[in-house]
Motif scaffolding. Structure first.
Motif, PDB file in Angstrom:
ATOM      1  N   ARG A   1     -43.601 -13.481 -19.374  1.00 54.60           N
ATOM      2  CA  ARG A   1     -44.003 -13.460 -20.786  1.00 54.60           C
ATOM      3  C   ARG A   1     -42.755 -13.752 -21.622  1.00 54.60           C
ATOM      4  NH1 ARG A   1     -45.000  -7.905 -23.962  1.00 54.60           N
ATOM      5  NH2 ARG A   1     -45.096  -8.778 -26.039  1.00 54.60           N
TER       6      ARG A   1
ATOM      7  N   LYS B   1     -51.686 -19.914 -17.899  1.00 59.00           N
ATOM      8  CA  LYS B   1     -51.939 -18.938 -18.972  1.00 59.00           C
ATOM      9  C   LYS B   1     -53.419 -18.592 -19.069  1.00 59.00           C
ATOM     10  CE  LYS B   1     -51.448 -18.226 -23.915  1.00 59.00           C
ATOM     11  NZ  LYS B   1     -51.149 -18.842 -25.211  1.00 59.00           N
TER      12      LYS B   1
ATOM     13  N   THR C   1     -48.341 -15.920 -26.619  1.00 58.96           N
ATOM     14  CA  THR C   1     -48.338 -17.345 -27.001  1.00 58.96           C
ATOM     15  C   THR C   1     -47.677 -18.215 -25.938  1.00 58.96           C
ATOM     16  OG1 THR C   1     -46.293 -16.922 -28.228  1.00 58.96           O
ATOM     17  CG2 THR C   1     -48.361 -16.894 -29.472  1.00 58.96           C
ATOM     18  N   MET C   2     -46.549 -17.742 -25.358  1.00 59.28           N
ATOM     19  CA  MET C   2     -45.815 -18.552 -24.390  1.00 59.28           C
ATOM     20  C   MET C   2     -45.682 -17.829 -23.059  1.00 59.28           C
ATOM     21  SD  MET C   2     -42.738 -20.637 -26.180  1.00 59.28           S
ATOM     22  CE  MET C   2     -41.977 -19.269 -27.014  1.00 59.28           C
TER      23      MET C   2
ATOM     24  N   ASP D   1     -50.484 -24.325 -19.246  1.00 56.68           N
ATOM     25  CA  ASP D   1     -51.729 -23.988 -19.959  1.00 56.68           C
ATOM     26  C   ASP D   1     -52.774 -23.408 -19.009  1.00 56.68           C
ATOM     27  OD1 ASP D   1     -50.723 -24.777 -22.390  1.00 56.68           O
ATOM     28  OD2 ASP D   1     -51.527 -26.826 -22.247  1.00 56.68           O
TER      29      ASP D   1
ATOM     30  N   ASP E   1     -41.113 -13.978 -25.414  1.00 58.45           N
ATOM     31  CA  ASP E   1     -41.219 -13.611 -26.833  1.00 58.45           C
ATOM     32  C   ASP E   1     -39.959 -14.057 -27.559  1.00 58.45           C
ATOM     33  OD1 ASP E   1     -43.717 -12.235 -26.625  1.00 58.45           O
ATOM     34  OD2 ASP E   1     -42.662 -10.594 -25.640  1.00 58.45           O
TER      35      ASP E   1
ATOM     36  N   ASP F   1     -51.977 -11.305 -28.124  1.00 57.13           N
ATOM     37  CA  ASP F   1     -50.931 -11.928 -28.948  1.00 57.13           C
ATOM     38  C   ASP F   1     -50.016 -12.863 -28.157  1.00 57.13           C
ATOM     39  OD1 ASP F   1     -51.924 -10.522 -31.064  1.00 57.13           O
ATOM     40  OD2 ASP F   1     -50.473  -8.872 -30.908  1.00 57.13           O
TER      41      ASP F   1
END
Length: 286
Positions: A268, A58, A232-233, A55, A270, A230
């Motif tokens: 990244r 990011k 997220t992870m 976290d 997805d 966009d």
């Protein structure tokens, strides 16, 4: 009382074992590279759980990329304003030069007409002189056939002929002298105007091409900004590209999987159509 000493008194772990446990977290810092060709770098601590570490990675790295893109977009907008201002000035200059060139073309046409008329006059005078010389030759031939003249008459005739020839030559040189400086000035002016017109056109084309490149860069950065928004992870991989899979070990401590003072790349992650993970290194060209 120190913790290691208390554990030894109670019959727990030995002080050496406790110090070993503590030494694992000594100097637990590592670097994460991200951005354009992994030029940006951030430092993090392994002494926390993997989920909280991811976290913080990011929030730090992605927000840094976001601010870098926003800053670059502001620079591009300013550069575009400057380029458009230059384009407007060049267009006004080009219009002025084209109007001047049209006027100069009209004046050039008038001058050419004058020059052509002068040339025609010179040709007419030359034709007249030739005719007169032919008539003189015929009269001299007839005079030769007629009885002989005195030497005095012959001398006078030669003098008259020489005077006429010198007069015609002087007239020709005068017309040429009057003609050449005007034509030279007009040609020089026309060449200068054509060169300046070409320079302004080239500058205009260059400025327009630069504006296109800036707009293309702006659209590309806007797309990358959308990708980052966009996102997220994230995860990290080592410099060889091996994924550390910290998100699969969310509740465990990060020092079990990461080495201190090592460098890692930001990944990244997805989801593809089949539900699997697609891993790509974040490589934003700001």
């Amino acid at each position: 009382m120190p913790r290691a000493y208390r554990s030894r008194k109670r019959g727990g772990k030995d002080t050496k074992d406790a110090n070993k446990e503590i030494d694992k977290s000594v100097d637990p810092f590592f670097f994460v590279k991200f951005g354009s060709d992994n030029e940006s770098k951030a430092i993090f601590n392994t002494g926390c759980r993997c989920n909280s570490l991811l976290d913080s990675i990011k929030s730090v790295c992605v927000s840094a990329l976001d601010s870098a893109i926003q800053g670059r977009l502001q620079e591009i907008l300013h550069e575009l304003k400057v380029i458009r201002r230059h384009i407007r000035r060049l267009e006004a200059k080009h219009k002025k030069e084209t109007s001047i060139s049209t006027v100069s073309k009209e004046t050039k046409a008038v001058e050419n007409e004058k020059v052509e008329s002068e040339k025609e006059e010179i040709k007419r005078t030359e034709v007249k002189d030739r005719k007169e010389s032919k008539e003189k030759n015929t009269t001299t031939g007839r005079q030769r056939r007629s009885p002989k003249r005195s030497s005095k008459d012959k001398k006078d005739e030669r003098k008259n002929n020489k005077g006429k020839d010198s007069k015609s030559k002087k007239d020709n040189t005068k017309t040429k002298a009057n003609e050449t400086p005007e034509t030279k000035d007009s040609t020089a002016m026309n060449e200068k105007e054509s060169n300046t017109g070409l320079n302004t056109l080239q500058k205009l084309e260059m400025e327009k091409a630069e504006e296109k490149n800036r707009l293309a860069e702006q659209t590309r950065l806007a797309e990358e900004l959308k990708v980052i928004a966009d996102l997220t992870m994230v995860d990290i991989c080592d410099m060889e590209g091996n994924n550390m899979n910290l998100r699969n070990h969310a509740e465990e401590y990060a020092y079990k999987y990461l080495q201190a003072r090592a460098c890692y790349k930001l990944l990244r992650i997805d989801k593809d159509e089949s539900g699997g993970d697609v891993e790509t290194t974040i490589d934003v060209n700001v």
